[in-house]
Design an enzyme around this catalytic site. Sequence first.
Site, PDB file in Angstrom:
ATOM      1  N   HIS A  41      39.306  38.982  35.261  1.00  0.00           N
ATOM      2  CA  HIS A  41      39.040  37.550  35.396  1.00  0.00           C
ATOM      3  C   HIS A  41      38.538  36.970  34.075  1.00  0.00           C
ATOM      4  O   HIS A  41      37.407  36.479  33.971  1.00  0.00           O
ATOM      5  CB  HIS A  41      38.024  37.306  36.522  1.00  0.00           C
ATOM      6  CG  HIS A  41      38.639  37.364  37.882  1.00  0.00           C
ATOM      7  ND1 HIS A  41      37.970  37.790  39.001  1.00  0.00           N
ATOM      8  CD2 HIS A  41      39.896  37.046  38.312  1.00  0.00           C
ATOM      9  CE1 HIS A  41      38.781  37.726  40.050  1.00  0.00           C
ATOM     10  NE2 HIS A  41      39.944  37.281  39.648  1.00  0.00           N
ATOM     11  N   HIS A  74      40.489  45.629  40.044  1.00  0.00           N
ATOM     12  CA  HIS A  74      39.980  45.242  41.364  1.00  0.00           C
ATOM     13  C   HIS A  74      40.569  46.086  42.494  1.00  0.00           C
ATOM     14  O   HIS A  74      40.039  46.096  43.604  1.00  0.00           O
ATOM     15  CB  HIS A  74      40.313  43.775  41.653  1.00  0.00           C
ATOM     16  CG  HIS A  74      39.678  42.817  40.703  1.00  0.00           C
ATOM     17  ND1 HIS A  74      40.396  42.092  39.772  1.00  0.00           N
ATOM     18  CD2 HIS A  74      38.390  42.456  40.530  1.00  0.00           C
ATOM     19  CE1 HIS A  74      39.573  41.330  39.078  1.00  0.00           C
ATOM     20  NE2 HIS A  74      38.357  41.527  39.511  1.00  0.00           N
ATOM     21  N   CYS A  96      39.217  50.477  39.286  1.00  0.00           N
ATOM     22  CA  CYS A  96      37.906  51.022  38.928  1.00  0.00           C
ATOM     23  C   CYS A  96      37.572  52.194  39.850  1.00  0.00           C
ATOM     24  O   CYS A  96      37.741  52.092  41.070  1.00  0.00           O
ATOM     25  CB  CYS A  96      36.844  49.933  39.072  1.00  0.00           C
ATOM     26  SG  CYS A  96      35.162  50.540  38.869  1.00  0.00           S
ATOM     27  N   GLU A 126      39.172  42.064  45.007  1.00  0.00           N
ATOM     28  CA  GLU A 126      38.594  43.374  45.345  1.00  0.00           C
ATOM     29  C   GLU A 126      38.431  43.520  46.860  1.00  0.00           C
ATOM     30  O   GLU A 126      38.752  44.562  47.433  1.00  0.00           O
ATOM     31  CB  GLU A 126      37.235  43.553  44.663  1.00  0.00           C
ATOM     32  CG  GLU A 126      36.616  44.915  44.951  1.00  0.00           C
ATOM     33  CD  GLU A 126      35.206  45.062  44.412  1.00  0.00           C
ATOM     34  OE1 GLU A 126      34.373  45.651  45.114  1.00  0.00           O
ATOM     35  OE2 GLU A 126      34.938  44.585  43.282  1.00  0.00           O
ATOM     36  N   CYS A 192      28.083  48.215  42.317  1.00  0.00           N
ATOM     37  CA  CYS A 192      28.167  48.945  41.050  1.00  0.00           C
ATOM     38  C   CYS A 192      26.820  48.910  40.336  1.00  0.00           C
ATOM     39  O   CYS A 192      26.168  47.862  40.268  1.00  0.00           O
ATOM     40  CB  CYS A 192      29.248  48.313  40.181  1.00  0.00           C
ATOM     41  SG  CYS A 192      29.375  49.060  38.554  1.00  0.00           S
ATOM     42  N   SER A 263      33.776  41.058  32.642  1.00  0.00           N
ATOM     43  CA  SER A 263      35.138  40.882  32.127  1.00  0.00           C
ATOM     44  C   SER A 263      35.170  40.112  30.807  1.00  0.00           C
ATOM     45  O   SER A 263      36.231  39.655  30.386  1.00  0.00           O
ATOM     46  CB  SER A 263      35.996  40.144  33.165  1.00  0.00           C
ATOM     47  OG  SER A 263      36.092  40.888  34.349  1.00  0.00           O
TER      48      SER A 263
END
Length: 279
Positions: A41, A74, A96, A126, A192, A263
């Site tokens: 993004h 994503h 990821c 995601e 995360c 990002s």
Amino acid sequence: MNIKIAKNAGFCFGVKRAMKMAWDEVEKNDSGIYALGPLIHNKQAVAKYEEKGLKTVNEIDTIPNHENMIIRSHGVPENIYKEAKDKKLKIVDTTCPFVKKIHTVVSEYHNKGYEIIVIGDMKHPEVIGINGWCENSAIIIKTLEQMENMEFDNSKRYCLVAQTTINPELYISIVNKLSDKLEEIVFNDTICSATKTRQESAKELAKEVDCMIVIGGKHSSNTQKLVKVCEDLVPTFAIETKDELDVNTLKKYKNLGITAGASTPNWIIEEVVTFLENL
């Protein structure tokens, strides 16, 4: 004017990995490289890849058979892998690893008969991807208020996961409420660690400065969370590039703090810092 940069700002591990994998692929091929959705993004970073020949598409049907397809960080729903196989596409999977783990958990518990709960934004790629690993049957919760208005069946078993970029405080508040509501639920804290660290670091910096500048894509979930964290403490300006800075407004502040979403590449952060230093 004093400028401070948050200790944790910019590309996270997953984005760095995805961008390197995608760049290596673009370098090897002059044509026929497709990304299913924007790599990240951040339109400025994506533009550099498209200049090298990457083609961004939103539907797998638009990718010709036998071509190369990049799956972005994503992640994607399970059915995309089957469709890619049917079209004989070469997959470059930059999902990821932390998101991959969520896919595994969701698939495993869905197959055991659990109802899946996802804390996140149903429109975020995601979350769309995660939902695709339980046949799009997930209960998706974005806010505490939304959850409080929901009805749950206590005869069922539940498994909860979270979008990797949601606010940890939101996660805790929803988990506490669901613990009281449901008799059998498995909680998986899939936020995360980079998200947590980035938000904590932004919060600490915001306490030391007069205003914050948050650099990141307008559609970046983790960037918007950083904006929320910062604006709760000081005046906060969300930008994608230095061109959006309001010089007259910024000159009112003596101490400026800068952070950036996962990002946001370093070169964009450096451009903003250099611009401010030359005011």
